[in-house]
Scaffold this active site. Structure first.
Site, PDB file in Angstrom:
ATOM      1  N   ASP A  58      45.721  45.853  21.441  1.00  0.00           N
ATOM      2  CA  ASP A  58      45.730  45.412  20.039  1.00  0.00           C
ATOM      3  C   ASP A  58      44.968  46.425  19.189  1.00  0.00           C
ATOM      4  OD1 ASP A  58      46.291  43.664  17.935  1.00  0.00           O
ATOM      5  OD2 ASP A  58      44.403  42.587  18.195  1.00  0.00           O
ATOM      6  N   ASP A 110      48.158  50.855  15.090  1.00  0.00           N
ATOM      7  CA  ASP A 110      47.824  50.430  13.733  1.00  0.00           C
ATOM      8  C   ASP A 110      47.668  51.652  12.832  1.00  0.00           C
ATOM      9  OD1 ASP A 110      46.854  49.411  11.396  1.00  0.00           O
ATOM     10  OD2 ASP A 110      45.172  48.313  12.283  1.00  0.00           O
ATOM     11  N   GLU A 149      52.526  48.205  12.477  1.00  0.00           N
ATOM     12  CA  GLU A 149      52.100  47.384  11.343  1.00  0.00           C
ATOM     13  C   GLU A 149      52.433  48.085  10.038  1.00  0.00           C
ATOM     14  OE1 GLU A 149      48.046  45.353   9.443  1.00  0.00           O
ATOM     15  OE2 GLU A 149      48.139  45.804  11.583  1.00  0.00           O
ATOM     16  N   HIS A 197      42.210  38.710   8.847  1.00  0.00           N
ATOM     17  CA  HIS A 197      41.462  38.722  10.101  1.00  0.00           C
ATOM     18  C   HIS A 197      40.127  37.979   9.938  1.00  0.00           C
ATOM     19  CE1 HIS A 197      43.892  42.481  10.990  1.00  0.00           C
ATOM     20  NE2 HIS A 197      43.991  41.842  12.126  1.00  0.00           N
ATOM     21  N   HIS A 227      48.980  38.797  12.285  1.00  0.00           N
ATOM     22  CA  HIS A 227      47.597  38.994  12.705  1.00  0.00           C
ATOM     23  C   HIS A 227      46.722  38.036  11.892  1.00  0.00           C
ATOM     24  CE1 HIS A 227      47.731  43.045  14.917  1.00  0.00           C
ATOM     25  NE2 HIS A 227      48.983  42.657  14.741  1.00  0.00           N
ATOM     26  N   THR A 267      39.694  34.410  16.343  1.00  0.00           N
ATOM     27  CA  THR A 267      38.480  33.756  15.824  1.00  0.00           C
ATOM     28  C   THR A 267      38.377  32.301  16.250  1.00  0.00           C
ATOM     29  OG1 THR A 267      38.490  35.255  13.931  1.00  0.00           O
ATOM     30  CG2 THR A 267      37.202  33.230  13.724  1.00  0.00           C
TER      31      THR A 267
END
Length: 276
Positions: free
Chosen positions: A82, A104, A134, A174, A202, A228
């Site tokens: 990731d 990314d 992304e 995020h 995401h 999270t």
């Protein structure tokens, strides 16, 4: 052996109307719990090694951990990098046994993002590995602001990079600890109308569960990253275990008590993405 690629799990999800959870791992305790939860729910799972995980444990070690877990369950497991920020990050992951890499380049100019993502996708595909890219930037709660994905740029990105999955910025953030936000469904519909690639969210912890369920079953969003929400469950279980006996110092015994609560939390997450 149930280690599979990202494309292996997302293409069926796209066709049949469900999504697969990309669960952000930080160590053995949570990744083991996530696989147990997937087995209990009989669904595939994507184990994700993000930047903070990689700071703590080297990619070659993580690759072996993910592979071991996949070999001991019956459900499909994806070993996913990731937020790889360089070609070298992705190359090491592939050499370490990962079956999927996410590059990314979202904060780079469009042309540069396309060129670099295409190069990494080509490298991944040559190794039999999937690639996620992304377009648009997903910000951070209390940090950098998001830049929403432009649908026309998304279509160009998908076509010119050859990615197997495309992460988009549509109101997701995020590290969001509550679920008071929501995704921009008008923008999602505009993107999926002119693209065919599975879409990725995401910052999925901040998305209301009802919206997760609806989009998993009725859109091209086939992957939701959840971190999270599960970190909070783990942290709470760890605090309770440590506080239960102030004289206890054996971390193995303390960490064992996080397993069942994290399995339960992960099962709740996974259920929202199942097909009807």
């Amino acid at each position: 052996m149930t280690l599979v690629t990202l494309s292996d799990v997302l293409q069926p999800a796209l066709k049949r109307g469900y999504a697969v959870a990309g669960l952000v791992t930080l160590g053995w305790e949570d990744m083991r719990a996530y696989v147990a939860a997937a087995e209990a729910e009989n669904v595939p799972v994507i184990l994700q090694a993000g930047p903070s995980c990689r700071e703590h444990t080297p990619l070659p070690v993580l690759g072996k951990m993910f592979t071991y877990l996949a070999e001991n369950v019956s459900v499909p497991v994806v070993a996913h990098l990731d937020h790889g920020y360089t070609l070298q990050d992705c190359k090491i992951a592939i050499e370490s046994g990962f079956t999927s890499v996410m590059f990314d380049g979202s904060q780079k100019a469009l042309a540069q993002n396309i060129d670099e993502t295409a190069e990494i996708a080509q490298m991944a595909h040559a190794a039999g590995v999937s690639c996620e890219g992304e377009i648009g930037f997903v910000g951070y709660a209390g940090g950098a602001n998001s830049a929403g994905t432009d649908p026309d740029e998304a279509a160009q990105f998908a076509k010119e990079t050859g990615v197997d999955a495309m992460a988009i910025s549509v109101g997701n953030v995020h590290l969001q600890q509550d679920k008071e936000g929501g995704l921009d469904e008008v923008r999602i519909r505009a993107i999926e109308a002119i693209t065919e690639v599975p879409l990725v969210i995401h910052g999925g912890s901040g998305v209301p569960v009802a919206q997760r369920e609806a989009l998993a079953r009725g859109s091209s969003i086939c992957k939701f990253n959840i971190g999270t929400e599960l970190r909070m469950a783990f942290g709470q279980a760890l605090k309770e275990a440590a506080a239960a006996d102030p004289d206890r110092f054996d971390r193995v015994q303390i960490l064992k008590e996080t397993h069942d609560p994290v399995v339960a939390a992960a099962r709740r997450v996974l259920r929202a993405f199942k097909s009807v």
